[in-house]
Write a protein that holds these residues in place. Structure first.
Motif, PDB file in Angstrom:
ATOM      1  N   ALA A  13       7.897   8.720   7.175  1.00  0.00           N
ATOM      2  CA  ALA A  13       7.760   8.042   8.464  1.00  0.00           C
ATOM      3  C   ALA A  13       7.350   9.001   9.573  1.00  0.00           C
ATOM      4  O   ALA A  13       6.836   8.566  10.616  1.00  0.00           O
ATOM      5  N   ASP A  14       7.554  10.303   9.377  1.00  0.00           N
ATOM      6  CA  ASP A  14       7.214  11.292  10.397  1.00  0.00           C
ATOM      7  C   ASP A  14       5.864  11.942  10.161  1.00  0.00           C
ATOM      8  O   ASP A  14       5.446  12.815  10.935  1.00  0.00           O
ATOM      9  N   VAL A  15       5.167  11.546   9.089  1.00  0.00           N
ATOM     10  CA  VAL A  15       3.876  12.143   8.749  1.00  0.00           C
ATOM     11  C   VAL A  15       2.762  11.359   9.423  1.00  0.00           C
ATOM     12  O   VAL A  15       2.766  10.119   9.446  1.00  0.00           O
ATOM     13  N   SER A  16       1.808  12.048   9.962  1.00  0.00           N
ATOM     14  CA  SER A  16       0.613  11.422  10.518  1.00  0.00           C
ATOM     15  C   SER A  16      -0.612  12.174  10.009  1.00  0.00           C
ATOM     16  O   SER A  16      -0.560  13.385   9.783  1.00  0.00           O
ATOM     17  N   GLY A  17      -1.707  11.475   9.827  1.00  0.00           N
ATOM     18  CA  GLY A  17      -2.906  12.105   9.298  1.00  0.00           C
ATOM     19  C   GLY A  17      -2.906  12.138   7.785  1.00  0.00           C
ATOM     20  O   GLY A  17      -2.314  11.274   7.120  1.00  0.00           O
ATOM     21  N   LYS A  18      -3.563  13.135   7.205  1.00  0.00           N
ATOM     22  CA  LYS A  18      -3.708  13.231   5.761  1.00  0.00           C
ATOM     23  C   LYS A  18      -2.674  14.181   5.169  1.00  0.00           C
ATOM     24  O   LYS A  18      -2.318  15.185   5.777  1.00  0.00           O
ATOM     25  N   VAL A  19      -2.231  13.832   3.957  1.00  0.00           N
ATOM     26  CA  VAL A  19      -1.269  14.660   3.249  1.00  0.00           C
ATOM     27  C   VAL A  19      -1.381  14.341   1.760  1.00  0.00           C
ATOM     28  O   VAL A  19      -1.779  13.232   1.374  1.00  0.00           O
ATOM     29  N   THR A  20      -1.049  15.282   0.922  1.00  0.00           N
ATOM     30  CA  THR A  20      -1.036  15.070  -0.528  1.00  0.00           C
ATOM     31  C   THR A  20       0.346  14.587  -0.944  1.00  0.00           C
ATOM     32  O   THR A  20       1.353  15.216  -0.610  1.00  0.00           O
ATOM     33  N   VAL A  21       0.378  13.471  -1.657  1.00  0.00           N
ATOM     34  CA  VAL A  21       1.651  12.902  -2.088  1.00  0.00           C
ATOM     35  C   VAL A  21       1.614  12.647  -3.591  1.00  0.00           C
ATOM     36  O   VAL A  21       0.545  12.465  -4.186  1.00  0.00           O
ATOM     37  N   THR A  22       2.794  12.642  -4.180  1.00  0.00           N
ATOM     38  CA  THR A  22       2.962  12.244  -5.581  1.00  0.00           C
ATOM     39  C   THR A  22       3.698  10.916  -5.582  1.00  0.00           C
ATOM     40  O   THR A  22       4.733  10.773  -4.907  1.00  0.00           O
ATOM     41  N   MET A  23       3.186   9.954  -6.313  1.00  0.00           N
ATOM     42  CA  MET A  23       3.736   8.596  -6.251  1.00  0.00           C
ATOM     43  C   MET A  23       3.655   7.922  -7.608  1.00  0.00           C
ATOM     44  O   MET A  23       2.937   8.368  -8.507  1.00  0.00           O
ATOM     45  N   VAL A  24       4.397   6.822  -7.723  1.00  0.00           N
ATOM     46  CA  VAL A  24       4.432   6.013  -8.935  1.00  0.00           C
ATOM     47  C   VAL A  24       3.883   4.633  -8.597  1.00  0.00           C
ATOM     48  O   VAL A  24       4.344   4.001  -7.633  1.00  0.00           O
ATOM     49  N   ILE A  25       2.906   4.167  -9.359  1.00  0.00           N
ATOM     50  CA  ILE A  25       2.343   2.825  -9.165  1.00  0.00           C
ATOM     51  C   ILE A  25       3.374   1.793  -9.625  1.00  0.00           C
ATOM     52  O   ILE A  25       3.908   1.891 -10.735  1.00  0.00           O
ATOM     53  N   ARG A  26       3.656   0.800  -8.767  1.00  0.00           N
ATOM     54  CA  ARG A  26       4.691  -0.182  -9.087  1.00  0.00           C
ATOM     55  C   ARG A  26       4.155  -1.533  -9.548  1.00  0.00           C
ATOM     56  O   ARG A  26       4.889  -2.306 -10.166  1.00  0.00           O
ATOM     57  N   ASP A  27       2.916  -1.860  -9.247  1.00  0.00           N
ATOM     58  CA  ASP A  27       2.340  -3.109  -9.757  1.00  0.00           C
ATOM     59  C   ASP A  27       0.853  -2.912  -9.986  1.00  0.00           C
ATOM     60  O   ASP A  27       0.287  -1.875  -9.650  1.00  0.00           O
ATOM     61  N   ASP A  28       0.224  -3.916 -10.578  1.00  0.00           N
ATOM     62  CA  ASP A  28      -1.199  -3.818 -10.866  1.00  0.00           C
ATOM     63  C   ASP A  28      -2.001  -3.755  -9.569  1.00  0.00           C
ATOM     64  O   ASP A  28      -1.773  -4.570  -8.657  1.00  0.00           O
ATOM     65  N   PRO A  29      -2.945  -2.818  -9.454  1.00  0.00           N
ATOM     66  CA  PRO A  29      -3.812  -2.808  -8.276  1.00  0.00           C
ATOM     67  C   PRO A  29      -4.588  -4.114  -8.153  1.00  0.00           C
ATOM     68  O   PRO A  29      -5.228  -4.562  -9.107  1.00  0.00           O
ATOM     69  N   THR A  30      -4.516  -4.740  -6.993  1.00  0.00           N
ATOM     70  CA  THR A  30      -5.161  -6.020  -6.740  1.00  0.00           C
ATOM     71  C   THR A  30      -6.459  -5.800  -5.986  1.00  0.00           C
ATOM     72  O   THR A  30      -6.473  -5.135  -4.940  1.00  0.00           O
ATOM     73  N   VAL A  31      -7.532  -6.349  -6.513  1.00  0.00           N
ATOM     74  CA  VAL A  31      -8.845  -6.171  -5.891  1.00  0.00           C
ATOM     75  C   VAL A  31      -8.937  -7.039  -4.651  1.00  0.00           C
ATOM     76  O   VAL A  31      -8.634  -8.233  -4.675  1.00  0.00           O
ATOM     77  N   VAL A  32      -9.361  -6.433  -3.547  1.00  0.00           N
ATOM     78  CA  VAL A  32      -9.577  -7.136  -2.284  1.00  0.00           C
ATOM     79  C   VAL A  32     -11.057  -7.049  -1.955  1.00  0.00           C
ATOM     80  O   VAL A  32     -11.599  -5.952  -1.774  1.00  0.00           O
ATOM     81  N   GLY A  33     -11.742  -8.193  -1.896  1.00  0.00           N
ATOM     82  CA  GLY A  33     -13.180  -8.195  -1.656  1.00  0.00           C
ATOM     83  C   GLY A  33     -13.950  -8.153  -2.956  1.00  0.00           C
ATOM     84  O   GLY A  33     -13.460  -8.508  -4.030  1.00  0.00           O
ATOM     85  N   ASP A  34     -15.197  -7.708  -2.885  1.00  0.00           N
ATOM     86  CA  ASP A  34     -16.061  -7.637  -4.057  1.00  0.00           C
ATOM     87  C   ASP A  34     -15.512  -6.630  -5.060  1.00  0.00           C
ATOM     88  O   ASP A  34     -15.064  -5.544  -4.700  1.00  0.00           O
TER      89      ASP A  34
END
Length: 497
Positions: free
Chosen positions: A85-106
């Motif tokens: 919550a205190d980060v602004s701008g770009k940063v490298t993060v490690t994360m876990v995908i929790r659901d299927d990526p949903t396509v938005v648009g074409d």
């Protein structure tokens, strides 16, 4: 009808919505007030000042409100104190995908959206923080739930009405770390193999429709077919609603009980079916609610007691909202709950009325379910989409006989098709099964196309609360006029007799 869990469910739902929209201070105040009301009512009952019958529901409701508000306050505190919550701008993060990526648009040039959990910022390990990720389709759409990745992201404030810590926009490709869990890899293999088998066995329109009807996979669903389903009031069939869940779980239970299995063994197999189906289709709001209700029914089966539908629905709402508070603001969850309540409360009355009109039992049951579900969900659909489906009842009635066949056969084909290679015996068997439901899929497409393309199939109404109120008032007037006409005709028959 046992309505004792109605008030607690409404209280938990309202408290959750208020907690998502309010600040930490307001949530803390709500928790304190609820504790005071619950404690004072309990003390008064313990001292004999009032009876439990008088204040019992108040104690239970305020106790649940206090629990819900306290849980919301803790989550709000965790969100505010999270390092992301205190980060602004770009940063490298490690994360876990929790659901299927949903396509938005074409699909080729659009973006994907997915829920993730951040557990590392740069080289610093942090507490798990839920976030929403937006990224390029080509680089991120193939990821599976449970996959751990590292990427450069741009951090923005979280959306309103959620407990997310931030919104993330990927500024580069993901770096994979390890592999997804084995059950997610298996579920992904099942979904991909069903797509392959469907494309081989069916035409372009039906091949994209079958995975959507069976497991909610609409990646290859033709946009024209999708619009026909939406216009005809059948779009809920491609979202794996609670009815699909009930069909699969019910088929398994009927099969094992017919084979002579004991209630305990049937309950265990039903629980396995629930878990497997949730993993396969992903935990959407309606599937989550159906899974909780299925678990409640299995507990009743183990205790040799008959589960009542309305208390089970109330318990499902309370449990789902305490587990996943964001469901309180999702239209899919509201549609699922309201449709189930309508089937429980009004479908039997509509069925009896239709039986009184000399309609056979089977068609009367199907027609009553379609009418009840369509009527009670119409205000919510109008609030979300700004439209009212005129042909929804007829469309759902016409396709009702083939929905169960497609769901059961399609699920069996999905499970069998993943065995062996894409050219092996398992895939060939699945292809034969899929070819067997081609006529049912054709019939469903014809119904959606014929009814959905009528110029008067949908009526445009204001979206939001105003549209819901208009549809609710009009529906109430229609019901009152229908009852008045029925009473007038009944009196006419009596006087003539």
């Amino acid at each position: 009808m046992d309505l004792r869990l109605l008030l607690p469910a409404v209280v938990v739902w309202a408290t959750t919505i208020a907690g998502l929209a309010a600040s930490q201070q307001v949530t803390a105040l709500a928790a304190i007030v609820s504790v005071i009301c619950c404690g004072s009512s309990g003390v008064a009952c313990a001292r004999g000042l009032v009876s439990w019958r008088t204040v019992g529901l108040l104690v239970v409701a305020t106790g649940l409100a206090a629990t819900c508000a306290t849980a919301m306050f803790i989550r709000q505190e965790e969100r505010a104190d999270h390092p992301l919550a205190d980060v602004s701008g770009k940063v490298t993060v490690t994360m876990v995908i929790r659901d299927d990526p949903t396509v938005v648009g074409d699909e080729r040039h659009g973006r994907v959206r997915a829920r993730v959990v951040v557990n590392q910022i740069g080289a610093r390990t942090v507490a798990p923080g839920p976030a929403e990720l937006s990224a390029d389709t080509a680089q991120w759409s193939v990821l599976l739930p449970g996959q751990r990745v590292r990427a450069l992201v741009r951090v923005r404030p979280p959306p309103a009405g959620s407990l997310l810590t931030a919104r993330l926009t990927a500024a580069g490709p993901p770096t994979l770390i390890g592999h997804p869990p084995i059950h997610q890899r298996l579920a992904g293999a099942v979904r991909d193999r069903l797509q392959i088998v469907s494309s081989r066995a069916l035409g372009s329109e039906s091949s994209g429709l079958l995975p959507g009807l069976v497991i909610g996979d609409t990646r290859t669903l033709d946009p024209v077919v999708q619009e026909d389903f939406r216009a005809s009031g059948l779009s809920h069939l491609t979202a794996v609603s609670g009815s699909n869940f009930a069909i699969i779980c019910g088929a398994v239970l009927m099969l094992v009980r017919a084979a002579g299995a004991s209630p305990r063994l049937a309950a265990i197999l039903g629980a396995v079916t629930i878990l497997g189906f949730v993993v396969l289709v992903r935990p959407s709001p309606s599937v989550l609610r159906a899974a909780i209700m299925g678990a409640i029914g299995l507990l009743a089966l183990l205790s040799s007691r008959r589960a009542q539908a309305f208390p089970a629905l109330g318990a499902a709402v309370v449990g789902a909202l305490l587990w996943w508070p964001e469901l309180a603001l999702q239209p899919g969850f509201a549609l699922s709950v309201v449709a189930t309540a309508g089937l429980v409360l009004w479908a039997p009355r509509i069925r009896d009325g239709l039986r009184g009109m000399r309609i056979p039992p089977g068609p009367a049951e199907i027609l009553a379910m379609a009418i009840a579900a369509q009527v009670v969900t119409a205000p919510i659909v109008a609030m979300v989409t700004g439209t009212f489906s005129v042909v929804g009842v007829v469309a759902n009635l016409l396709v009702a006989p083939v929905v169960a066949v497609i769901s059961v056969v399609g699920t069996v084909a999905a499970c069998v098709g993943v065995i062996g290679s894409a050219d092996g015996a398992g895939a060939a068997t699945a292809e034969l099964l899929v070819r067997g439901v081609a006529p049912e899929l054709w019939w469903m497409r014809v119904c959606a196309r014929t009814l959905g393309r009528l110029s008067w199939a949908r009526i445009v109404v204001p979206d939001g609360v105003l549209g819901a109120a208009i549809v609710l008032v009009v529906t109430g007037l229609v019901v009152l006029v229908r009852r008045g006409c029925a009473r007038w005709m009944s009196r006419g028959r009596r006087s003539s007799g």
